[in-house]
Design an enzyme around this catalytic site. Sequence first.
Site, PDB file in Angstrom:
ATOM      1  N   LYS A  93       0.830  -1.213   0.000  1.00 24.76           N
ATOM      2  CA  LYS A  93       0.000   0.000   0.000  1.00 24.76           C
ATOM      3  C   LYS A  93       0.860   1.257   0.000  1.00 24.76           C
ATOM      4  O   LYS A  93       1.729   1.432   0.859  1.00 24.76           O
ATOM      5  CB  LYS A  93      -0.910  -0.013   1.240  1.00 24.76           C
ATOM      6  N   HIS A 107      -3.365   5.059  -2.389  1.00 25.35           N
ATOM      7  CA  HIS A 107      -4.227   6.117  -1.855  1.00 25.35           C
ATOM      8  C   HIS A 107      -3.934   7.346  -2.714  1.00 25.35           C
ATOM      9  O   HIS A 107      -2.906   7.995  -2.531  1.00 25.35           O
ATOM     10  CB  HIS A 107      -3.952   6.399  -0.376  1.00 25.35           C
ATOM     11  N   ASP A 163     -13.663   0.093   2.320  1.00 24.14           N
ATOM     12  CA  ASP A 163     -12.938   1.099   3.104  1.00 24.14           C
ATOM     13  C   ASP A 163     -13.640   1.351   4.442  1.00 24.14           C
ATOM     14  O   ASP A 163     -13.634   2.471   4.952  1.00 24.14           O
ATOM     15  CB  ASP A 163     -12.750   2.415   2.335  1.00 24.14           C
TER      16      ASP A 163
HETATM   17  C1  NCD Z   1      -8.992   5.472   6.720  1.00 26.61           C
HETATM   18  C2  NCD Z   1      -8.668   5.136   8.172  1.00 26.61           C
HETATM   19  O1  NCD Z   1      -9.344   5.667   9.069  1.00 26.61           O
HETATM   20  O2  NCD Z   1      -7.761   4.336   8.417  1.00 26.61           O
HETATM   21  N1  NCD Z   1      -9.826   6.629   6.688  1.00 26.61           N
HETATM   22  C3  NCD Z   1     -10.653   7.022   5.700  1.00 26.61           C
HETATM   23  O3  NCD Z   1     -11.229   8.113   5.800  1.00 26.61           O
HETATM   24  N2  NCD Z   1     -10.870   6.256   4.657  1.00 26.61           N
HETATM   25  C4  NCD Z   1      -7.731   5.628   5.939  1.00 26.61           C
HETATM   26  C5  NCD Z   1      -7.925   5.678   4.455  1.00 26.61           C
HETATM   27  O4  NCD Z   1      -8.263   4.687   3.817  1.00 26.61           O
HETATM   28  O5  NCD Z   1      -7.737   6.771   3.879  1.00 26.61           O
HETATM   29 ZN    ZN Z   2      -8.890   2.926   3.637  1.00 26.11          ZN
END
Ligand code: NCD
Ligand code: ZN
Length: 348
Positions: A104, A141, A252
């Site tokens: 990642k 990301h 996610d």
């Molecule tokens: C994720 C996290 O809280 O770990 N948060 C999010 O807003 N998606 C991290 C990520 O995937 O960006």
């Molecule tokens: Zn995430």
Amino acid sequence: MTASNKITITTPDDWHLHVRDQEFLSSVLPDSAKRFARAIIMPNLTDPVTTTDRAEEYRNRIIDALPNEYKLTFEPLMTLYLTNRTNASEIKKAINSGFVHAVKWYPAGATTNSSQGVSDIVACYEVLETMQEEGMPLLVHGEVTDPNVDIFDREKVFIDQFLTNIIKNFPKLKVVFEHITTEHAVTLVESASSNVAATITAHHMLLNRNALFKGGIRPHHYCLPVLKREEHRKALIKAATSGSQKFFLGTDSAPHTKNTKENACGCAGIYTAHGGIEFYAEIFDKADALNKLEAFASFNGPDFYGLPRNKSKITLTRKQTDIADTFPFGDEVCVPFRAGEKLAWSID
Ligand code: NCD
Ligand code: ZN
């Protein structure tokens, strides 16, 4: 197979999931294990999963925390957290482990626990070379971290400044553009070769950015990448329901405590694992595309990763069920997506 009120599909997988660590694991894992056979486990712990040894220890903690009934039916697919210092031999070790399935790339500072992420992707070129040769996917990301770039434009600017180059310089590298949120990302993925794919969350297809400010500020709708305009939400639904093999399910689901969300500086992340497949059924149903759900949720992901498709099935029924206001999360509580409201579809 599809009666309009019921659909049976191959058991899906979640290709992007945060389960956290320690006492939090047992609070969230059953929701995912109930619905999915496998999940790509994100490595952004407070102390990130930067090595194969750490991935193995984390995997063992996850398996220990799974209820017995799921220990054999749910498989955590581990990932490594890329840093400027990750070297090619660590990548080879990860590949040989058999349990690390991807690496990642968090641009340093882009999101939760990303401070040890990559500040100079060129420093990682040897690692990317090795991954390209070995067929190890790079999960991205895709947001720039430059504070001068408007937060709603950070995905598009990332494509222009970074992703296009990576794809050009590593034409055979398997790349998953994670949790895409814009039409620009859809276009990039569609126009790239077959080794470039994307995951799409349910919340980015259910909400546009107005949901962040509906009647007041809504911390439980705050995530990264942040929700976007309606035209982008529509583009994501179109991509997910198109039948293209390049798009697949990644929730996610990212739990945080109620206190850290309802805060003057609230954390980014939305918990959706309690409706991990049901929210997608609702989206595909509304788009009149329930017949495309199985490929998106159960075929495209394993095909891309080079893993076998699942053999078991699950059945979804158009039946409303309640969503709790909160659920226990370690010693605290977490507020799930659509708290106090309903799921439109339910699993048997
Ligand atoms: C994720 C996290 O809280 O770990 N948060 C999010 O807003 N998606 C991290 C990520 O995937 O960006
Ligand atoms: Zn995430």
